[in-house]
Design a protein around this motif. Sequence first.
Motif, PDB file in Angstrom:
ATOM      1  N   MET A  75       0.855  -1.156   0.000  1.00 35.33           N
ATOM      2  CA  MET A  75       0.000   0.000   0.000  1.00 35.33           C
ATOM      3  C   MET A  75       0.906   1.225   0.000  1.00 35.33           C
ATOM      4  SD  MET A  75      -3.150   1.023   2.565  1.00 35.33           S
ATOM      5  CE  MET A  75      -2.482   0.149   3.920  1.00 35.33           C
ATOM      6  N   THR A  76       0.544   2.176  -0.854  1.00 30.99           N
ATOM      7  CA  THR A  76       1.268   3.444  -0.860  1.00 30.99           C
ATOM      8  C   THR A  76       0.254   4.578  -0.786  1.00 30.99           C
ATOM      9  OG1 THR A  76       1.311   3.530  -3.279  1.00 30.99           O
ATOM     10  CG2 THR A  76       3.233   2.588  -2.201  1.00 30.99           C
ATOM     11  N   VAL A  77       0.683   5.655  -0.198  1.00 33.93           N
ATOM     12  CA  VAL A  77      -0.130   6.851  -0.098  1.00 33.93           C
ATOM     13  C   VAL A  77       0.453   7.857  -1.078  1.00 33.93           C
ATOM     14  CG1 VAL A  77      -0.889   8.701   1.431  1.00 33.93           C
ATOM     15  CG2 VAL A  77      -0.668   6.376   2.314  1.00 33.93           C
ATOM     16  N   GLU A  78      -0.429   8.447  -1.886  1.00 34.40           N
ATOM     17  CA  GLU A  78       0.022   9.379  -2.916  1.00 34.40           C
ATOM     18  C   GLU A  78      -0.681  10.718  -2.750  1.00 34.40           C
ATOM     19  OE1 GLU A  78      -0.204   7.762  -6.864  1.00 34.40           O
ATOM     20  OE2 GLU A  78       0.213   5.744  -6.134  1.00 34.40           O
ATOM     21  N   ALA A  79       0.059  11.774  -2.981  1.00 32.25           N
ATOM     22  CA  ALA A  79      -0.528  13.109  -2.936  1.00 32.25           C
ATOM     23  C   ALA A  79      -1.558  13.230  -4.057  1.00 32.25           C
ATOM     24  CB  ALA A  79       0.551  14.168  -3.099  1.00 32.25           C
ATOM     25  N   ALA A  80      -2.711  13.798  -3.729  1.00 33.45           N
ATOM     26  CA  ALA A  80      -3.786  14.014  -4.701  1.00 33.45           C
ATOM     27  C   ALA A  80      -4.425  15.373  -4.422  1.00 33.45           C
ATOM     28  CB  ALA A  80      -4.806  12.887  -4.618  1.00 33.45           C
ATOM     29  N   PRO A  81      -3.625  16.446  -4.481  1.00 38.65           N
ATOM     30  CA  PRO A  81      -4.136  17.764  -4.116  1.00 38.65           C
ATOM     31  C   PRO A  81      -5.072  18.327  -5.177  1.00 38.65           C
ATOM     32  CG  PRO A  81      -1.934  17.948  -4.995  1.00 38.65           C
ATOM     33  CD  PRO A  81      -2.243  16.476  -4.920  1.00 38.65           C
ATOM     34  N   GLY A  82      -5.735  19.386  -4.800  1.00 39.48           N
ATOM     35  CA  GLY A  82      -6.616  20.083  -5.727  1.00 39.48           C
ATOM     36  C   GLY A  82      -7.992  20.289  -5.132  1.00 39.48           C
ATOM     37  N   HIS A  83      -8.576  19.223  -4.602  1.00 40.62           N
ATOM     38  CA  HIS A  83      -9.881  19.389  -3.970  1.00 40.62           C
ATOM     39  C   HIS A  83      -9.705  20.108  -2.635  1.00 40.62           C
ATOM     40  CE1 HIS A  83     -13.986  18.787  -2.833  1.00 40.62           C
ATOM     41  NE2 HIS A  83     -13.634  18.121  -1.753  1.00 40.62           N
ATOM     42  N   THR A  84      -8.811  19.575  -1.822  1.00 41.41           N
ATOM     43  CA  THR A  84      -8.467  20.214  -0.558  1.00 41.41           C
ATOM     44  C   THR A  84      -6.965  20.090  -0.347  1.00 41.41           C
ATOM     45  OG1 THR A  84      -8.892  18.147   0.623  1.00 41.41           O
ATOM     46  CG2 THR A  84     -10.680  19.759   0.571  1.00 41.41           C
ATOM     47  N   PRO A  85      -6.363  21.008   0.384  1.00 48.68           N
ATOM     48  CA  PRO A  85      -4.938  20.897   0.675  1.00 48.68           C
ATOM     49  C   PRO A  85      -4.656  19.604   1.446  1.00 48.68           C
ATOM     50  CG  PRO A  85      -5.753  23.080   1.246  1.00 48.68           C
ATOM     51  CD  PRO A  85      -6.947  22.229   0.937  1.00 48.68           C
ATOM     52  N   GLY A  86      -3.630  18.908   1.065  1.00 42.16           N
ATOM     53  CA  GLY A  86      -3.231  17.702   1.769  1.00 42.16           C
ATOM     54  C   GLY A  86      -4.020  16.459   1.418  1.00 42.16           C
ATOM     55  N   HIS A  87      -4.921  16.537   0.434  1.00 42.59           N
ATOM     56  CA  HIS A  87      -5.716  15.368   0.055  1.00 42.59           C
ATOM     57  C   HIS A  87      -4.799  14.257  -0.439  1.00 42.59           C
ATOM     58  CE1 HIS A  87      -8.376  12.863  -2.478  1.00 42.59           C
ATOM     59  NE2 HIS A  87      -9.212  13.090  -1.488  1.00 42.59           N
ATOM     60  N   LEU A  88      -5.147  13.025  -0.064  1.00 43.78           N
ATOM     61  CA  LEU A  88      -4.337  11.861  -0.417  1.00 43.78           C
ATOM     62  C   LEU A  88      -5.190  10.796  -1.092  1.00 43.78           C
ATOM     63  CD1 LEU A  88      -2.462  11.526   2.983  1.00 43.78           C
ATOM     64  CD2 LEU A  88      -1.554  12.519   0.872  1.00 43.78           C
ATOM     65  N   ALA A  89      -4.543   9.942  -1.872  1.00 45.41           N
ATOM     66  CA  ALA A  89      -5.174   8.751  -2.439  1.00 45.41           C
ATOM     67  C   ALA A  89      -4.311   7.567  -2.000  1.00 45.41           C
ATOM     68  CB  ALA A  89      -5.230   8.835  -3.958  1.00 45.41           C
ATOM     69  N   ILE A  90      -4.918   6.402  -1.954  1.00 46.08           N
ATOM     70  CA  ILE A  90      -4.204   5.209  -1.505  1.00 46.08           C
ATOM     71  C   ILE A  90      -4.183   4.195  -2.639  1.00 46.08           C
ATOM     72  CG2 ILE A  90      -4.185   3.308   0.147  1.00 46.08           C
ATOM     73  CD1 ILE A  90      -5.685   5.232   2.076  1.00 46.08           C
ATOM     74  N   ALA A  91      -3.005   3.736  -2.992  1.00 49.87           N
ATOM     75  CA  ALA A  91      -2.837   2.700  -4.015  1.00 49.87           C
ATOM     76  C   ALA A  91      -2.524   1.384  -3.307  1.00 49.87           C
ATOM     77  CB  ALA A  91      -1.718   3.074  -4.970  1.00 49.87           C
ATOM     78  N   VAL A  92      -3.279   0.355  -3.652  1.00 50.88           N
ATOM     79  CA  VAL A  92      -3.105  -0.959  -3.040  1.00 50.88           C
ATOM     80  C   VAL A  92      -2.736  -1.955  -4.129  1.00 50.88           C
ATOM     81  CG1 VAL A  92      -4.219  -2.772  -1.673  1.00 50.88           C
ATOM     82  CG2 VAL A  92      -4.853  -0.369  -1.305  1.00 50.88           C
ATOM     83  N   ARG A  93      -1.642  -2.672  -3.921  1.00 52.82           N
ATOM     84  CA  ARG A  93      -1.193  -3.699  -4.870  1.00 52.82           C
ATOM     85  C   ARG A  93      -0.885  -4.970  -4.113  1.00 52.82           C
ATOM     86  NH1 ARG A  93      -1.109  -2.454 -10.015  1.00 52.82           N
ATOM     87  NH2 ARG A  93      -0.733  -0.323 -10.591  1.00 52.82           N
TER      88      ARG A  93
END
Length: 105
Positions: A1-19
């Motif tokens: 699992m990795t956490v990736e920055a996904a800004p734009g909607h809110t500051p500090g927003h993150l997405a999680i990639a699971v492999r």
Amino acid sequence: MTVEAAPGHTPGHLAIAVRDPSGGGAEGVWIVGDVLHSPAQIADPALAFASDVAPDLARAVRDRVLGRPDTVIAAGHFTDDMFGRVTRSAEARTWTPVGGSPASR
């Protein structure tokens, strides 16, 4: 699992990639949170959500999400079929629910 920055909607927003940790499968799941609010953004990623604090940055993140191959997207804001894949043809992107047929163009 990795956490990736996904800004734009809110500051500090993150997405999680699971492999698969064994590396045996190419497919993964990307939990995108507020990156996608509507299936309409699949066909037109330029559609901004009213509360995006940085709409251009949010669009760049959506483009990255929608261009990722071999990935199931978990779009929690979708009311139906929250898990799906994005396929691309010459004309459009299509949301295909996991286990289903194409749902939107």
